[in-house]
Motif scaffolding. Structure first.
Motif, mmCIF file in Angstrom:
data_model
loop_
_atom_site.group_PDB
_atom_site.id
_atom_site.type_symbol
_atom_site.label_atom_id
_atom_site.label_comp_id
_atom_site.label_asym_id
_atom_site.label_seq_id
_atom_site.Cartn_x
_atom_site.Cartn_y
_atom_site.Cartn_z
ATOM 1 N N LEU A 22 14.165 8.982 -6.743
ATOM 2 C CA LEU A 22 13.656 9.655 -5.539
ATOM 3 C C LEU A 22 12.778 8.750 -4.675
ATOM 4 O O LEU A 22 12.314 9.165 -3.610
ATOM 5 C CB LEU A 22 12.843 10.892 -5.943
ATOM 6 N N ALA A 23 12.547 7.515 -5.140
ATOM 7 C CA ALA A 23 11.551 6.645 -4.495
ATOM 8 C C ALA A 23 11.794 6.490 -3.002
ATOM 9 O O ALA A 23 10.866 6.567 -2.205
ATOM 10 C CB ALA A 23 11.509 5.282 -5.186
ATOM 11 N N THR A 24 13.037 6.277 -2.603
ATOM 12 C CA THR A 24 13.336 6.026 -1.187
ATOM 13 C C THR A 24 13.585 7.325 -0.410
ATOM 14 O O THR A 24 14.152 7.291 0.676
ATOM 15 C CB THR A 24 14.552 5.094 -1.051
ATOM 16 N N SER A 25 13.177 8.464 -1.005
ATOM 17 C CA SER A 25 13.360 9.783 -0.381
ATOM 18 C C SER A 25 14.811 10.059 0.020
ATOM 19 O O SER A 25 15.095 10.397 1.177
ATOM 20 C CB SER A 25 12.464 9.941 0.858
ATOM 21 N N PRO A 26 15.742 9.907 -0.938
ATOM 22 C CA PRO A 26 17.145 10.144 -0.613
ATOM 23 C C PRO A 26 17.416 11.623 -0.347
ATOM 24 O O PRO A 26 16.693 12.481 -0.851
ATOM 25 C CB PRO A 26 17.871 9.693 -1.884
ATOM 26 N N ARG A 27 18.458 11.883 0.426
ATOM 27 C CA ARG A 27 18.872 13.274 0.631
ATOM 28 C C ARG A 27 19.782 13.745 -0.497
ATOM 29 O O ARG A 27 20.008 14.935 -0.681
ATOM 30 C CB ARG A 27 19.605 13.413 1.970
ATOM 31 N N ILE A 28 20.367 12.752 -1.227
ATOM 32 C CA ILE A 28 21.343 13.081 -2.265
ATOM 33 C C ILE A 28 20.910 12.485 -3.597
ATOM 34 O O ILE A 28 20.469 11.334 -3.658
ATOM 35 C CB ILE A 28 22.740 12.516 -1.891
ATOM 36 N N LEU A 29 21.035 13.278 -4.669
ATOM 37 C CA LEU A 29 20.800 12.762 -6.020
ATOM 38 C C LEU A 29 22.073 12.956 -6.827
ATOM 39 O O LEU A 29 22.616 14.069 -6.901
ATOM 40 C CB LEU A 29 19.630 13.501 -6.683
ATOM 41 N N LEU A 30 22.555 11.865 -7.438
ATOM 42 C CA LEU A 30 23.731 11.931 -8.301
ATOM 43 C C LEU A 30 23.263 11.852 -9.749
ATOM 44 O O LEU A 30 22.515 10.946 -10.110
ATOM 45 C CB LEU A 30 24.687 10.764 -7.997
ATOM 46 N N ALA A 31 23.691 12.799 -10.570
ATOM 47 C CA ALA A 31 23.267 12.830 -11.973
ATOM 48 C C ALA A 31 24.497 12.680 -12.862
ATOM 49 O O ALA A 31 25.384 13.527 -12.853
ATOM 50 C CB ALA A 31 22.542 14.134 -12.271
ATOM 51 N N ASP A 32 24.543 11.571 -13.618
ATOM 52 C CA ASP A 32 25.688 11.264 -14.481
ATOM 53 C C ASP A 32 25.328 11.573 -15.936
ATOM 54 O O ASP A 32 24.678 10.764 -16.586
ATOM 55 C CB ASP A 32 26.066 9.786 -14.303
ATOM 56 N N GLU A 33 25.706 12.737 -16.432
ATOM 57 C CA GLU A 33 25.411 13.156 -17.812
ATOM 58 C C GLU A 33 23.918 12.960 -18.126
ATOM 59 O O GLU A 33 23.554 12.459 -19.191
ATOM 60 C CB GLU A 33 26.269 12.362 -18.819
ATOM 61 N N ALA A 34 23.063 13.394 -17.189
ATOM 62 C CA ALA A 34 21.641 13.047 -17.240
ATOM 63 C C ALA A 34 20.899 13.652 -18.425
ATOM 64 O O ALA A 34 19.809 13.189 -18.772
ATOM 65 C CB ALA A 34 20.960 13.470 -15.942
ATOM 66 N N ALA A 43 0.837 -1.212 0.000
ATOM 67 C CA ALA A 43 0.000 0.000 0.000
ATOM 68 C C ALA A 43 0.862 1.249 0.000
ATOM 69 O O ALA A 43 0.552 2.236 -0.678
ATOM 70 C CB ALA A 43 -0.939 -0.009 1.209
ATOM 71 N N GLU A 44 1.957 1.188 0.756
ATOM 72 C CA GLU A 44 2.872 2.332 0.804
ATOM 73 C C GLU A 44 3.516 2.547 -0.570
ATOM 74 O O GLU A 44 3.646 3.687 -1.037
ATOM 75 C CB GLU A 44 3.954 2.080 1.865
ATOM 76 N N ILE A 45 3.898 1.456 -1.228
ATOM 77 C CA ILE A 45 4.527 1.558 -2.551
ATOM 78 C C ILE A 45 3.562 2.216 -3.539
ATOM 79 O O ILE A 45 3.924 3.153 -4.257
ATOM 80 C CB ILE A 45 4.986 0.170 -3.070
ATOM 81 N N THR A 46 2.306 1.745 -3.550
ATOM 82 C CA THR A 46 1.315 2.304 -4.472
ATOM 83 C C THR A 46 1.157 3.806 -4.262
ATOM 84 O O THR A 46 1.180 4.585 -5.221
ATOM 85 C CB THR A 46 -0.051 1.612 -4.271
ATOM 86 N N ALA A 47 1.036 4.217 -3.014
ATOM 87 C CA ALA A 47 0.837 5.640 -2.707
ATOM 88 C C ALA A 47 2.064 6.459 -3.100
ATOM 89 O O ALA A 47 1.954 7.549 -3.676
ATOM 90 C CB ALA A 47 0.539 5.809 -1.221
ATOM 91 N N ARG A 48 3.237 5.918 -2.822
ATOM 92 C CA ARG A 48 4.483 6.637 -3.095
ATOM 93 C C ARG A 48 4.717 6.761 -4.611
ATOM 94 O O ARG A 48 5.092 7.827 -5.102
ATOM 95 C CB ARG A 48 5.649 5.890 -2.426
#
Ligand code: ADP
Ligand code: ADP
Length: 237
Positions: A160-172, A120-125
Protein backbone atom coordinates in the motif's frame (compact mmCIF):
# COMPACT_ATOMS: atom_id res chain seq x y z
CA UNK A 1 -16.77 2.61 -12.93
CA UNK A 2 -14.81 -0.33 -14.31
CA UNK A 3 -11.23 -0.22 -13.04
CA UNK A 4 -9.90 -3.54 -14.38
CA UNK A 5 -11.11 -5.03 -17.65
CA UNK A 6 -9.95 -8.12 -19.51
CA UNK A 7 -11.37 -8.46 -23.02
CA UNK A 8 -11.12 -11.96 -24.50
CA UNK A 9 -7.67 -12.45 -23.02
CA UNK A 10 -5.62 -15.48 -24.02
CA UNK A 11 -2.12 -16.32 -22.81
CA UNK A 12 -0.33 -19.31 -24.23
CA UNK A 13 3.21 -20.47 -23.63
CA UNK A 14 5.27 -22.18 -26.33
CA UNK A 15 5.55 -25.97 -26.19
CA UNK A 16 8.27 -27.15 -23.83
CA UNK A 17 9.48 -29.74 -26.35
CA UNK A 18 8.93 -30.57 -30.01
CA UNK A 19 6.26 -33.21 -29.26
CA UNK A 20 4.38 -31.18 -26.65
CA UNK A 21 1.46 -28.86 -27.37
CA UNK A 22 1.61 -25.18 -26.36
CA UNK A 23 0.19 -24.49 -22.88
CA UNK A 24 -2.90 -22.28 -22.95
CA UNK A 25 -2.73 -20.84 -19.42
CA UNK A 26 -5.57 -18.35 -19.94
CA UNK A 27 -8.18 -19.02 -22.61
CA UNK A 28 -10.51 -16.23 -23.82
CA UNK A 29 -11.13 -14.67 -20.40
CA UNK A 30 -13.29 -11.55 -20.12
CA UNK A 31 -13.67 -9.92 -16.75
CA UNK A 32 -14.65 -6.50 -15.40
CA UNK A 33 -13.89 -5.37 -11.86
CA UNK A 34 -15.52 -2.16 -10.60
CA UNK A 35 -13.66 0.40 -8.53
CA UNK A 36 -14.20 -0.37 -4.84
CA UNK A 37 -15.07 -4.01 -5.40
CA UNK A 38 -13.44 -7.15 -3.98
CA UNK A 39 -13.36 -9.74 -6.74
CA UNK A 40 -12.23 -13.28 -6.04
CA UNK A 41 -10.90 -15.79 -8.53
CA UNK A 42 -11.12 -19.36 -7.31
CA UNK A 43 -9.94 -22.55 -8.95
CA UNK A 44 -7.66 -25.53 -8.58
CA UNK A 45 -3.91 -25.37 -9.09
CA UNK A 46 -3.10 -24.83 -12.77
CA UNK A 47 -6.43 -23.15 -13.55
CA UNK A 48 -4.71 -19.97 -14.76
CA UNK A 49 -5.33 -17.70 -11.73
CA UNK A 50 -1.75 -16.44 -11.25
CA UNK A 51 -1.40 -15.82 -14.96
CA UNK A 52 -4.45 -13.53 -14.78
CA UNK A 53 -2.80 -11.56 -11.96
CA UNK A 54 0.48 -11.28 -13.90
CA UNK A 55 -1.48 -10.00 -16.91
CA UNK A 56 -3.19 -7.36 -14.74
CA UNK A 57 0.10 -5.95 -13.45
CA UNK A 58 1.70 -6.24 -16.90
CA UNK A 59 4.34 -8.77 -15.87
CA UNK A 60 2.98 -10.80 -18.80
CA UNK A 61 1.71 -9.70 -22.20
CA UNK A 62 -1.39 -11.46 -23.51
CA UNK A 63 -1.17 -13.58 -26.66
CA UNK A 64 -4.61 -12.27 -27.59
CA UNK A 65 -7.17 -9.78 -26.30
CA UNK A 66 -6.57 -6.68 -24.20
CA UNK A 67 -6.12 -5.74 -20.55
CA UNK A 68 -7.34 -2.29 -19.49
CA UNK A 69 -6.74 -0.44 -16.24
CA UNK A 70 -9.03 2.57 -15.84
CA UNK A 71 -9.72 2.52 -19.57
CA UNK A 72 -6.08 2.37 -20.69
CA UNK A 73 -4.85 -0.66 -22.62
CA UNK A 74 -1.74 -1.66 -20.66
CA UNK A 75 -0.47 -4.33 -23.06
CA UNK A 76 1.67 -1.93 -25.10
CA UNK A 77 2.70 0.70 -22.57
CA UNK A 78 6.16 2.26 -22.78
CA UNK A 79 8.47 1.51 -19.82
CA UNK A 80 7.91 4.91 -18.21
CA UNK A 81 4.14 4.48 -18.07
CA UNK A 82 4.54 0.89 -16.88
CA UNK A 83 6.34 2.22 -13.81
CA UNK A 84 3.46 4.61 -13.10
CA UNK A 85 1.02 1.73 -13.55
CA UNK A 86 2.94 -0.47 -11.10
CA UNK A 87 2.72 2.29 -8.50
CA UNK A 88 -1.04 2.06 -8.89
CA UNK A 89 -1.08 -1.71 -8.28
CA UNK A 90 0.14 -3.32 -5.05
CA UNK A 91 0.69 -7.04 -4.70
CA UNK A 92 0.89 -9.52 -1.82
CA UNK A 93 2.08 -13.12 -1.96
CA UNK A 94 1.64 -16.49 -0.29
CA UNK A 95 5.26 -16.51 0.94
CA UNK A 96 5.15 -12.77 1.80
CA UNK A 97 8.30 -12.04 -0.30
CA UNK A 98 9.82 -9.73 2.32
CA UNK A 99 13.49 -8.71 2.26
CA UNK A 100 15.03 -10.65 5.15
CA UNK A 101 17.97 -8.28 5.51
CA UNK A 102 15.75 -5.19 5.82
CA UNK A 103 13.84 -4.11 8.89
CA UNK A 104 10.06 -4.00 8.84
CA UNK A 105 10.19 -0.22 8.30
CA UNK A 106 12.75 -0.63 5.51
CA UNK A 107 10.58 -3.25 3.81
CA UNK A 108 7.61 -0.90 3.83
CA UNK A 109 9.81 2.01 2.72
CA UNK A 110 11.18 0.07 -0.27
CA UNK A 111 8.62 1.01 -2.97
CA UNK A 112 8.88 4.65 -1.88
CA UNK A 113 12.69 4.55 -2.10
CA UNK A 114 12.40 3.07 -5.60
CA UNK A 115 10.00 5.92 -6.46
CA UNK A 116 12.61 8.38 -5.05
CA UNK A 117 10.21 10.00 -2.62
CA UNK A 118 11.76 12.51 -0.21
CA UNK A 119 13.08 10.97 3.01
CA UNK A 120 10.73 12.91 5.33
CA UNK A 121 7.74 11.81 3.30
CA UNK A 122 8.90 8.17 3.44
CA UNK A 123 9.30 8.29 7.23
CA UNK A 124 5.82 9.75 7.72
CA UNK A 125 4.21 7.34 5.27
CA UNK A 126 5.90 4.23 6.74
CA UNK A 127 4.82 5.33 10.19
CA UNK A 128 1.22 5.78 9.04
CA UNK A 129 1.17 2.40 7.26
CA UNK A 130 2.63 0.50 10.21
CA UNK A 131 0.00 2.02 12.48
CA UNK A 132 -2.71 1.07 10.00
CA UNK A 133 -1.63 -2.60 10.03
CA UNK A 134 -1.02 -2.56 13.80
CA UNK A 135 2.76 -3.05 13.69
CA UNK A 136 4.11 0.34 14.79
CA UNK A 137 6.04 -1.38 17.58
CA UNK A 138 7.82 -3.73 15.12
CA UNK A 139 9.39 -1.06 12.86
CA UNK A 140 12.96 -1.99 13.85
CA UNK A 141 12.43 -5.75 13.86
CA UNK A 142 13.51 -8.10 11.07
CA UNK A 143 11.04 -10.38 9.25
CA UNK A 144 12.47 -13.53 10.90
CA UNK A 145 11.39 -12.10 14.27
CA UNK A 146 7.74 -11.97 13.18
CA UNK A 147 4.90 -14.50 13.03
CA UNK A 148 3.40 -15.43 9.65
CA UNK A 149 0.43 -13.15 10.19
CA UNK A 150 2.67 -10.24 11.14
CA UNK A 151 4.81 -10.86 8.03
CA UNK A 152 1.74 -10.68 5.82
CA UNK A 153 0.70 -7.44 7.55
CA UNK A 154 4.11 -6.03 6.61
CA UNK A 155 3.50 -7.31 3.07
CA UNK A 156 0.17 -5.46 3.00
CA UNK A 157 1.74 -2.25 4.35
CA UNK A 158 4.48 -2.45 1.69
CA UNK A 159 1.92 -3.12 -1.06
CA UNK A 160 0.00 0.00 0.00
CA UNK A 161 3.06 2.27 0.27
CA UNK A 162 2.52 4.08 -3.04
CA UNK A 163 -1.25 4.43 -2.34
CA UNK A 164 -2.32 2.12 -5.18
CA UNK A 165 -5.94 1.95 -6.27
CA UNK A 166 -5.60 -1.80 -6.85
CA UNK A 167 -4.32 -4.59 -4.60
CA UNK A 168 -3.61 -8.04 -6.05
CA UNK A 169 -3.53 -10.90 -3.54
CA UNK A 170 -1.96 -14.19 -4.69
CA UNK A 171 -2.94 -16.96 -2.21
CA UNK A 172 -2.19 -14.39 0.51
CA UNK A 173 -3.47 -16.51 3.40
CA UNK A 174 -2.58 -20.00 2.13
CA UNK A 175 0.52 -20.23 4.33
CA UNK A 176 -1.36 -19.13 7.49
CA UNK A 177 -3.34 -21.03 10.14
CA UNK A 178 -7.13 -20.47 10.30
CA UNK A 179 -7.09 -17.83 13.08
CA UNK A 180 -4.30 -15.84 11.46
CA UNK A 181 -6.10 -16.17 8.13
CA UNK A 182 -9.19 -14.49 9.63
CA UNK A 183 -7.04 -11.70 11.08
CA UNK A 184 -5.40 -11.00 7.70
CA UNK A 185 -8.74 -11.18 5.88
CA UNK A 186 -10.18 -8.66 8.37
CA UNK A 187 -7.28 -6.32 7.59
CA UNK A 188 -7.86 -6.73 3.85
CA UNK A 189 -11.53 -5.84 4.41
CA UNK A 190 -10.41 -2.62 6.09
CA UNK A 191 -8.08 -1.91 3.16
CA UNK A 192 -11.13 -2.17 0.90
CA UNK A 193 -13.66 -0.37 3.07
CA UNK A 194 -11.57 2.32 4.77
CA UNK A 195 -9.06 3.03 2.01
CA UNK A 196 -11.36 2.26 -0.94
CA UNK A 197 -8.78 -0.01 -2.57
CA UNK A 198 -10.11 -2.38 -5.24
CA UNK A 199 -8.95 -5.93 -4.48
CA UNK A 200 -8.47 -8.87 -6.82
CA UNK A 201 -7.78 -11.99 -4.79
CA UNK A 202 -6.89 -15.42 -6.12
CA UNK A 203 -7.24 -18.47 -3.93
CA UNK A 204 -8.17 -22.14 -3.88
CA UNK A 205 -9.98 -21.66 -0.53
CA UNK A 206 -13.76 -21.11 -0.54
CA UNK A 207 -13.63 -19.53 2.94
CA UNK A 208 -11.38 -16.73 1.72
CA UNK A 209 -13.93 -15.89 -0.98
CA UNK A 210 -16.86 -16.12 1.46
CA UNK A 211 -15.18 -13.83 4.00
CA UNK A 212 -13.77 -11.24 1.67
CA UNK A 213 -15.22 -11.13 -1.82
CA UNK A 214 -18.30 -9.41 -3.23
CA UNK A 215 -18.08 -11.25 -6.50
CA UNK A 216 -16.39 -14.47 -7.55
CA UNK A 217 -15.10 -15.94 -10.78
CA UNK A 218 -14.50 -19.67 -11.02
CA UNK A 219 -11.65 -20.73 -13.32
CA UNK A 220 -10.88 -24.15 -14.74
CA UNK A 221 -8.34 -25.02 -17.44
CA UNK A 222 -7.73 -21.36 -18.26
CA UNK A 223 -11.41 -20.51 -18.70
CA UNK A 224 -14.07 -18.83 -16.58
CA UNK A 225 -16.68 -21.51 -15.97
CA UNK A 226 -18.90 -19.51 -13.64
CA UNK A 227 -19.15 -16.01 -12.16
CA UNK A 228 -21.50 -13.88 -10.10
CA UNK A 229 -22.30 -12.73 -6.57
CA UNK A 230 -20.52 -14.90 -3.98
CA UNK A 231 -23.83 -15.85 -2.38
CA UNK A 232 -25.20 -17.18 -5.68
CA UNK A 233 -22.09 -18.97 -6.93
CA UNK A 234 -20.90 -20.56 -3.67
CA UNK A 235 -24.06 -21.69 -1.95
CA UNK A 236 -23.45 -22.90 1.60
CA UNK A 237 -22.14 -26.47 1.90
P1 ADP B 1 -2.91 -21.25 -11.03
O1 ADP B 1 -2.42 -19.93 -10.55
O2 ADP B 1 -4.40 -21.33 -11.14
O3 ADP B 1 -2.35 -22.40 -10.28
P2 ADP B 1 -1.20 -20.69 -13.32
O4 ADP B 1 -1.69 -19.43 -13.90
O5 ADP B 1 -0.01 -20.65 -12.45
O6 ADP B 1 -2.41 -21.42 -12.55
O7 ADP B 1 -0.89 -21.74 -14.49
C1 ADP B 1 -1.83 -22.07 -15.51
C2 ADP B 1 -1.16 -23.03 -16.49
O8 ADP B 1 -0.14 -22.34 -17.22
C3 ADP B 1 -0.51 -24.23 -15.85
O9 ADP B 1 -0.67 -25.34 -16.69
C4 ADP B 1 0.94 -23.81 -15.79
O10 ADP B 1 1.78 -24.93 -15.80
C5 ADP B 1 1.09 -22.98 -17.05
N1 ADP B 1 2.13 -21.94 -16.94
C6 ADP B 1 2.11 -20.90 -16.07
N2 ADP B 1 3.18 -20.12 -16.25
C7 ADP B 1 3.92 -20.70 -17.25
C8 ADP B 1 5.17 -20.37 -17.89
N3 ADP B 1 5.87 -19.28 -17.55
N4 ADP B 1 5.60 -21.21 -18.86
C9 ADP B 1 4.89 -22.29 -19.22
N5 ADP B 1 3.72 -22.64 -18.67
C10 ADP B 1 3.25 -21.87 -17.69
P1 ADP C 1 18.11 3.83 8.29
O1 ADP C 1 19.20 3.56 9.25
O2 ADP C 1 18.55 3.75 6.85
O3 ADP C 1 17.34 5.08 8.59
P2 ADP C 1 15.82 2.45 9.37
O4 ADP C 1 15.47 1.01 9.38
O5 ADP C 1 16.03 3.15 10.65
O6 ADP C 1 17.11 2.58 8.45
O7 ADP C 1 14.68 3.24 8.53
C1 ADP C 1 14.32 2.82 7.27
C2 ADP C 1 13.17 3.69 6.74
O8 ADP C 1 12.01 3.40 7.48
C3 ADP C 1 13.50 5.14 6.90
O9 ADP C 1 13.42 5.74 5.61
C4 ADP C 1 12.42 5.70 7.78
O10 ADP C 1 11.67 6.64 7.02
C5 ADP C 1 11.49 4.56 8.09
N1 ADP C 1 11.41 4.31 9.56
C6 ADP C 1 12.37 3.88 10.37
N2 ADP C 1 11.93 3.72 11.63
C7 ADP C 1 10.65 4.04 11.61
C8 ADP C 1 9.62 4.08 12.61
N3 ADP C 1 9.82 3.76 13.89
N4 ADP C 1 8.39 4.45 12.24
C9 ADP C 1 8.16 4.78 10.97
N5 ADP C 1 9.07 4.76 9.99
C10 ADP C 1 10.31 4.42 10.30
Amino acid sequence: MTLIRLNGVTKSYPASSKDAAPVVAVDDVSLAVDAGEVCGIIGYSGAGKSTVLRLVNALETPTGGSVEIDGTDITRLPERELRTLRGDIGMIFQQFNLFDSRTVAKNVAYPLEVARRPRAEITARVDELLRFVGLADKAKNYPEQLSGGQKQRVGIARALATSPRILLADEATSALDPDTTQEVLALLKRVNQELGVTILVITHEMDVIRTLADRVVVMESGRIIESGAVFDVLSAP
